[in-house]
Design an enzyme around this catalytic site. Sequence first.
Site, PDB file in Angstrom:
ATOM      1  N   LYS A  86     -60.995 -19.204  81.776  1.00  0.00           N
ATOM      2  CA  LYS A  86     -60.152 -18.821  80.621  1.00  0.00           C
ATOM      3  C   LYS A  86     -59.589 -17.410  80.844  1.00  0.00           C
ATOM      4  O   LYS A  86     -59.267 -17.051  81.961  1.00  0.00           O
ATOM      5  CB  LYS A  86     -60.953 -18.945  79.327  1.00  0.00           C
ATOM      6  N   ASN A 116     -63.795 -23.225  84.299  1.00  0.00           N
ATOM      7  CA  ASN A 116     -62.614 -22.694  83.611  1.00  0.00           C
ATOM      8  C   ASN A 116     -62.951 -21.301  83.096  1.00  0.00           C
ATOM      9  O   ASN A 116     -63.657 -21.166  82.093  1.00  0.00           O
ATOM     10  CB  ASN A 116     -62.228 -23.616  82.448  1.00  0.00           C
ATOM     11  N   HIS A 173     -55.309 -28.431  78.286  1.00  0.00           N
ATOM     12  CA  HIS A 173     -56.541 -27.935  77.655  1.00  0.00           C
ATOM     13  C   HIS A 173     -56.320 -27.789  76.148  1.00  0.00           C
ATOM     14  O   HIS A 173     -55.239 -27.418  75.704  1.00  0.00           O
ATOM     15  CB  HIS A 173     -56.941 -26.591  78.271  1.00  0.00           C
ATOM     16  N   GLY A 207     -66.784 -24.180  73.403  1.00  0.00           N
ATOM     17  CA  GLY A 207     -67.105 -22.797  73.055  1.00  0.00           C
ATOM     18  C   GLY A 207     -67.922 -22.647  71.790  1.00  0.00           C
ATOM     19  O   GLY A 207     -68.057 -21.540  71.264  1.00  0.00           O
ATOM     20  N   SER A 211     -69.354 -26.939  75.884  1.00  0.00           N
ATOM     21  CA  SER A 211     -70.662 -26.270  75.782  1.00  0.00           C
ATOM     22  C   SER A 211     -71.673 -26.813  76.792  1.00  0.00           C
ATOM     23  O   SER A 211     -72.861 -26.939  76.488  1.00  0.00           O
ATOM     24  CB  SER A 211     -71.198 -26.355  74.350  1.00  0.00           C
ATOM     25  N   GLU A 261     -57.133 -25.602  74.125  1.00  0.00           N
ATOM     26  CA  GLU A 261     -56.702 -24.268  73.673  1.00  0.00           C
ATOM     27  C   GLU A 261     -55.197 -24.097  73.844  1.00  0.00           C
ATOM     28  O   GLU A 261     -54.561 -23.364  73.084  1.00  0.00           O
ATOM     29  CB  GLU A 261     -57.507 -23.190  74.421  1.00  0.00           C
ATOM     30  N   GLU A 270     -63.018 -33.652  76.559  1.00  0.00           N
ATOM     31  CA  GLU A 270     -63.535 -32.431  75.945  1.00  0.00           C
ATOM     32  C   GLU A 270     -63.344 -32.498  74.431  1.00  0.00           C
ATOM     33  O   GLU A 270     -62.261 -32.145  73.928  1.00  0.00           O
ATOM     34  CB  GLU A 270     -62.784 -31.215  76.478  1.00  0.00           C
TER      35      GLU A 270
HETATM   36  C1  PEP Z   1     -63.577 -25.449  78.488  1.00  0.00           C
HETATM   37  O1  PEP Z   1     -63.055 -24.354  78.456  1.00  0.00           O
HETATM   38  O2  PEP Z   1     -62.968 -26.401  78.968  1.00  0.00           O
HETATM   39  C2  PEP Z   1     -64.917 -25.596  77.930  1.00  0.00           C
HETATM   40  C3  PEP Z   1     -65.471 -26.781  77.951  1.00  0.00           C
HETATM   41  O3  PEP Z   1     -65.516 -24.467  77.424  1.00  0.00           O
HETATM   42  P1  PEP Z   1     -67.069 -24.287  77.039  1.00  0.00           P
HETATM   43  O4  PEP Z   1     -67.874 -24.808  78.213  1.00  0.00           O
HETATM   44  O5  PEP Z   1     -67.252 -22.826  76.839  1.00  0.00           O
HETATM   45  O6  PEP Z   1     -67.321 -25.098  75.820  1.00  0.00           O
END
Ligand code: PEP
Length: 263
Positions: free
Chosen positions: A11, A9, A95, A175, A215, A97, A169
């Site tokens: 983003k 992803n 997601h 992040g 992460s 976000e 997640e």
């Molecule tokens: C994501 O954007 O779905 C995600 C898991 O981000 P990160 O790996 O940066 O935590």
Amino acid sequence: MRDVIVAANWKMHTTPADAGELATTIAARTREAGVTRVICPPFVCLAAVRDALADDDPDVAVGAQNVHHELVGAYTGEISAPMLAGLASWVIVGHSERRRDAAETDELIGRKVGRAIDAGLRPILCVGEQLPQREAGEQEAVVDDQIAGALAVLDPARLVPAGLVVAYEPVWAIGTGRNASGVDAAAMAVAVRASLARAGIVGGAEAIPVLYGGSVTSANIAEFLTEPSIDGALVGGASLKPDEMAGIVARAGITARARGLAA
Ligand code: PEP
């Protein structure tokens, strides 16, 4: 045996000028038999990534990061599922976000999954709890509500044939550099499948791949992929770094071989 999937992803990173090169660099570093790779760039970079990969590594799938819940209409700035034809074959839906920034509800997210399936896109449905919910021990109930809310507007008979994927997640891990433990993530993958079964999914919740996201790096991916209930990763920050993706997908290759997926 369920597929092993690593989805990137990106983003709101990359531009049409540089996305193709990053995609081909990652593709070249991640050729692992039996691992399904998906790169999800911003909408405006989909064509550049598609074109670059078509020449270089057509085995890497291209995904969008969102899709609208209606087909067409007065929705300024939005992208519908039919508009993605020829540009993407996967799409991330729900997601955290977008739940946070666009106030997406479970019902709306379910409608997006339905639009994706109608358009032949393979959806990655994201679920996960906030930190206070985890601290209160509510994570399974939160995820159960998210899955039940999304599936309430869907035909459960269509989800397995459409290749639905669920990404667990935890929001506090996205992040932040603070990942869930492999054991906790595995318990949530089991809980996700129990929720899918309760929601009446036809064809077996065991058939649905569940990814961990939050992460993930090349240093911690093994912790997740040694867990039989986890089928891969949705990777954010590390997915922009070819060295990281090389390490993550290499570890996914070990799981694919162990599952007999690497022909
Ligand atoms: C994501 O954007 O779905 C995600 C898991 O981000 P990160 O790996 O940066 O935590």
